[in-house]
Structure formats: structure tokens, C-alpha cells
Write a protein that holds these residues in place. Sequence first.
Motif, PDB file in Angstrom:
ATOM      1  N   ASP A 100     -23.095  21.652  12.345  1.00 44.17           N
ATOM      2  CA  ASP A 100     -22.820  22.889  11.618  1.00 44.17           C
ATOM      3  C   ASP A 100     -21.979  22.548  10.392  1.00 44.17           C
ATOM      4  OD1 ASP A 100     -22.647  25.482  10.884  1.00 44.17           O
ATOM      5  OD2 ASP A 100     -21.342  26.119  12.504  1.00 44.17           O
ATOM      6  N   PHE A 101     -22.588  21.812   9.445  1.00 45.11           N
ATOM      7  CA  PHE A 101     -21.824  21.261   8.319  1.00 45.11           C
ATOM      8  C   PHE A 101     -21.123  22.320   7.467  1.00 45.11           C
ATOM      9  CE2 PHE A 101     -24.902  17.487   8.358  1.00 45.11           C
ATOM     10  CZ  PHE A 101     -24.020  16.719   9.085  1.00 45.11           C
ATOM     11  N   LEU A 102     -21.772  23.453   7.259  1.00 46.80           N
ATOM     12  CA  LEU A 102     -21.222  24.445   6.336  1.00 46.80           C
ATOM     13  C   LEU A 102     -19.840  24.930   6.747  1.00 46.80           C
ATOM     14  CD1 LEU A 102     -24.366  26.612   5.480  1.00 46.80           C
ATOM     15  CD2 LEU A 102     -23.217  24.911   4.056  1.00 46.80           C
ATOM     16  N   ASN A 103     -19.593  24.967   8.048  1.00 49.02           N
ATOM     17  CA  ASN A 103     -18.282  25.439   8.520  1.00 49.02           C
ATOM     18  C   ASN A 103     -17.220  24.341   8.544  1.00 49.02           C
ATOM     19  OD1 ASN A 103     -18.954  28.153   8.982  1.00 49.02           O
ATOM     20  ND2 ASN A 103     -19.949  27.628  10.904  1.00 49.02           N
ATOM     21  N   TRP A 104     -17.623  23.108   8.201  1.00 51.16           N
ATOM     22  CA  TRP A 104     -16.688  21.981   8.268  1.00 51.16           C
ATOM     23  C   TRP A 104     -16.533  21.303   6.906  1.00 51.16           C
ATOM     24  CZ3 TRP A 104     -13.808  21.334  12.547  1.00 51.16           C
ATOM     25  CH2 TRP A 104     -14.249  21.956  13.723  1.00 51.16           C
ATOM     26  N   GLU A 105     -16.531  22.103   5.833  1.00 54.56           N
ATOM     27  CA  GLU A 105     -16.393  21.563   4.474  1.00 54.56           C
ATOM     28  C   GLU A 105     -14.923  21.365   4.095  1.00 54.56           C
ATOM     29  OE1 GLU A 105     -19.112  21.184   1.748  1.00 54.56           O
ATOM     30  OE2 GLU A 105     -19.866  20.607   3.723  1.00 54.56           O
ATOM     31  N   ASN A 106     -14.036  22.016   4.822  1.00 55.15           N
ATOM     32  CA  ASN A 106     -12.620  22.030   4.464  1.00 55.15           C
ATOM     33  C   ASN A 106     -11.817  21.927   5.752  1.00 55.15           C
ATOM     34  OD1 ASN A 106     -10.132  24.246   3.927  1.00 55.15           O
ATOM     35  ND2 ASN A 106     -10.453  22.791   2.278  1.00 55.15           N
ATOM     36  N   CYS A 107     -11.691  20.693   6.275  1.00 55.31           N
ATOM     37  CA  CYS A 107     -11.042  20.524   7.573  1.00 55.31           C
ATOM     38  C   CYS A 107     -10.039  19.372   7.524  1.00 55.31           C
ATOM     39  CB  CYS A 107     -12.086  20.282   8.664  1.00 55.31           C
ATOM     40  SG  CYS A 107     -13.083  18.799   8.448  1.00 55.31           S
ATOM     41  N   LEU A 108      -9.281  19.242   8.596  1.00 55.31           N
ATOM     42  CA  LEU A 108      -8.367  18.123   8.766  1.00 55.31           C
ATOM     43  C   LEU A 108      -8.996  17.156   9.760  1.00 55.31           C
ATOM     44  CD1 LEU A 108      -4.967  20.028   9.043  1.00 55.31           C
ATOM     45  CD2 LEU A 108      -5.714  18.601   7.136  1.00 55.31           C
ATOM     46  N   ALA A 109      -8.972  15.869   9.432  1.00 55.83           N
ATOM     47  CA  ALA A 109      -9.601  14.859  10.284  1.00 55.83           C
ATOM     48  C   ALA A 109      -8.545  13.920  10.861  1.00 55.83           C
ATOM     49  CB  ALA A 109     -10.642  14.068   9.480  1.00 55.83           C
ATOM     50  N   PHE A 110      -8.738  13.540  12.115  1.00 57.37           N
ATOM     51  CA  PHE A 110      -7.814  12.660  12.821  1.00 57.37           C
ATOM     52  C   PHE A 110      -8.551  11.398  13.241  1.00 57.37           C
ATOM     53  CE2 PHE A 110      -6.742  17.032  13.419  1.00 57.37           C
ATOM     54  CZ  PHE A 110      -5.371  17.096  13.255  1.00 57.37           C
ATOM     55  N   LYS A 111      -8.119  10.276  12.708  1.00 59.99           N
ATOM     56  CA  LYS A 111      -8.700   8.989  13.110  1.00 59.99           C
ATOM     57  C   LYS A 111      -7.972   8.553  14.374  1.00 59.99           C
ATOM     58  CE  LYS A 111     -11.566   5.632  11.942  1.00 59.99           C
ATOM     59  NZ  LYS A 111     -13.024   5.870  11.899  1.00 59.99           N
ATOM     60  N   ILE A 112      -8.696   8.508  15.472  1.00 58.68           N
ATOM     61  CA  ILE A 112      -8.096   8.234  16.776  1.00 58.68           C
ATOM     62  C   ILE A 112      -8.242   6.772  17.181  1.00 58.68           C
ATOM     63  CG2 ILE A 112      -8.120   8.858  19.227  1.00 58.68           C
ATOM     64  CD1 ILE A 112      -7.287  11.228  17.624  1.00 58.68           C
ATOM     65  N   VAL A 113      -9.403   6.185  16.909  1.00 55.45           N
ATOM     66  CA  VAL A 113      -9.708   4.826  17.362  1.00 55.45           C
ATOM     67  C   VAL A 113     -10.043   3.925  16.172  1.00 55.45           C
ATOM     68  CG1 VAL A 113     -10.561   5.627  19.602  1.00 55.45           C
ATOM     69  CG2 VAL A 113     -12.174   5.332  17.712  1.00 55.45           C
ATOM     70  N   PRO A 114      -9.897   2.605  16.317  1.00 55.93           N
ATOM     71  CA  PRO A 114     -10.271   1.673  15.242  1.00 55.93           C
ATOM     72  C   PRO A 114     -11.799   1.577  15.096  1.00 55.93           C
ATOM     73  CG  PRO A 114      -9.580   0.454  17.185  1.00 55.93           C
ATOM     74  CD  PRO A 114      -9.324   1.901  17.488  1.00 55.93           C
ATOM     75  N   GLN A 115     -12.225   0.976  14.002  1.00 56.83           N
ATOM     76  CA  GLN A 115     -13.648   0.843  13.702  1.00 56.83           C
ATOM     77  C   GLN A 115     -14.421   0.156  14.826  1.00 56.83           C
ATOM     78  OE1 GLN A 115     -14.776   2.154  10.785  1.00 56.83           O
ATOM     79  NE2 GLN A 115     -16.895   1.749  11.357  1.00 56.83           N
ATOM     80  N   SER A 116     -13.764  -0.790  15.486  1.00 57.23           N
ATOM     81  CA  SER A 116     -14.434  -1.553  16.550  1.00 57.23           C
ATOM     82  C   SER A 116     -14.843  -0.678  17.737  1.00 57.23           C
ATOM     83  CB  SER A 116     -13.521  -2.689  17.031  1.00 57.23           C
ATOM     84  OG  SER A 116     -12.301  -2.172  17.524  1.00 57.23           O
ATOM     85  N   TRP A 117     -14.304   0.529  17.812  1.00 58.23           N
ATOM     86  CA  TRP A 117     -14.611   1.429  18.921  1.00 58.23           C
ATOM     87  C   TRP A 117     -15.755   2.390  18.600  1.00 58.23           C
ATOM     88  CZ3 TRP A 117     -11.860   3.028  23.634  1.00 58.23           C
ATOM     89  CH2 TRP A 117     -11.001   2.029  24.099  1.00 58.23           C
ATOM     90  N   THR A 118     -16.414   2.234  17.464  1.00 64.11           N
ATOM     91  CA  THR A 118     -17.430   3.194  17.028  1.00 64.11           C
ATOM     92  C   THR A 118     -18.559   3.360  18.047  1.00 64.11           C
ATOM     93  OG1 THR A 118     -16.962   2.826  14.686  1.00 64.11           O
ATOM     94  CG2 THR A 118     -19.138   3.701  15.236  1.00 64.11           C
ATOM     95  N   ASP A 119     -19.125   2.258  18.527  1.00 61.92           N
ATOM     96  CA  ASP A 119     -20.234   2.354  19.485  1.00 61.92           C
ATOM     97  C   ASP A 119     -19.795   3.029  20.779  1.00 61.92           C
ATOM     98  OD1 ASP A 119     -21.911   1.133  17.690  1.00 61.92           O
ATOM     99  OD2 ASP A 119     -21.775  -0.854  18.598  1.00 61.92           O
ATOM    100  N   HIS A 120     -18.599   2.678  21.238  1.00 63.24           N
ATOM    101  CA  HIS A 120     -18.079   3.291  22.465  1.00 63.24           C
ATOM    102  C   HIS A 120     -17.854   4.787  22.253  1.00 63.24           C
ATOM    103  CE1 HIS A 120     -16.110   3.452  26.348  1.00 63.24           C
ATOM    104  NE2 HIS A 120     -15.005   3.935  25.800  1.00 63.24           N
ATOM    105  N   TRP A 121     -17.341   5.150  21.076  1.00 63.85           N
ATOM    106  CA  TRP A 121     -17.111   6.565  20.716  1.00 63.85           C
ATOM    107  C   TRP A 121     -18.420   7.352  20.873  1.00 63.85           C
ATOM    108  CZ3 TRP A 121     -12.687   9.144  18.724  1.00 63.85           C
ATOM    109  CH2 TRP A 121     -12.912  10.373  18.083  1.00 63.85           C
TER     110      TRP A 121
END
Length: 201
Positions: A100-121
Motif C-alpha cells: 500500500d505504497f500511497l499511504n507510506w510516502e511520509n513515514c519514519l523508518a527503523f533499521k533493526i538488523v544489519p544488511q547480512s540479515w536481509t535473507d533471514h528478515w
Amino acid sequence: MDSEACVICFKHCCSRAIFCKQVPDDCPLCNSAIADYELEPFRLPYPFTKAKESPVTVVIRPSIGNFLNDYNVTDDLHIGIVDSEGFVWEFDTPGLIKDDFLNWENCLAFKIVPQSWTDHWDQILRRTCNNRKWSSINYREDTLNCFDFVLEFLKALKFEDLVFFSKEEFCQQFIIPKIQDALKFITIYRKLRDADYFVAS
């Protein structure tokens, strides 16, 4: 970034910060032409992002409206998860929603895990989403909502640096500090909607 959301800060003749959308020729405090600065003009960091440009994050936005123009601290927030391809997954009254991209044009993002965790995420997100628990018939505003969906996913990640035991602890660690920073920007931005400049007291 919306060009209207540009906020610039500088100091000219004293220690008071002047905020503006465009640096004026004359100082608002001393009315003299600006030739040099106590503090060179710089653009305040824009705290918001488009969810699709923030993969592998947790994102929040106001349930109604957007942060810049509508949000007040007493308003409800909505929370979702962004996968590695930039798709937003959220749980709401219709059940599980994706993209639902239109409702998420102006949001706050939290990076929780490092890049190495992308597949697991992505793997844990797929597993979480496949649970029939997240159907519309189970949605309850107070007991099984978007927050519960995100927290169940985060706990299933088993990321050792992510330690919280309740919604309140998660809010204290992640959401409240980010909201406080965003509110500083929002306050100045709104003061500049109907004025050329704003001087910090």
C-alpha cells in the motif's frame, strides 16, 4: 523530499538560530545585509522517508493523515514491515495488506538488523505472514492489531541485539526517540508554512 519541506538554519549576528525555507538577503534580527555568518546555513535533516525506499525496516506513520501536516502526539500510529524489495506488509481491519505504497510516502523508518540479515528478515516475514492468525476476522483494535503483527515478527527474528519484553519497552527504545526528533522538525516546518522565517528563543 517535498521541496516545501526544506528547512534551513543559520546564525548571523548573535547566537540565536534563524530557521527559514530560503536564506534572506537581510538578517531578520538586525536588518543588515548578510555578508557572513556566525553559523553557515545548513539544511535540517529530513526525518521522513518513503517506505519503498527503506527496505528491511520497520515503518510507522499516523493512522490518519501524515506527519508533516496532520500529526499530533495524541494521535494513533500505524506500523508495518518493509521487505527487501520495498514492499510494505501491514495488518489492519481488512487483514494482511501488502504494497500500500500511497499511504507510506511520509513515514519514519527503523533499521533493526544489519544488511547480512536481509535473507533471514524476508524468510521470517514470509513465515509470519503465512500464519492464518493475521486474517481480517481476527483483527481487534486493542488486542490483535498492527503492533502485535510487527512485534510477533520481530520476536521470531531472534536478533540478539533486539531485546524488549513488551509494547511499552519497544516504544521506549525505538519509537519515542525517533518521534521526538521528528516533532522538532515538524514544529519548525509548521511555523514556516505562514512565515518567511522563525527565530529560536
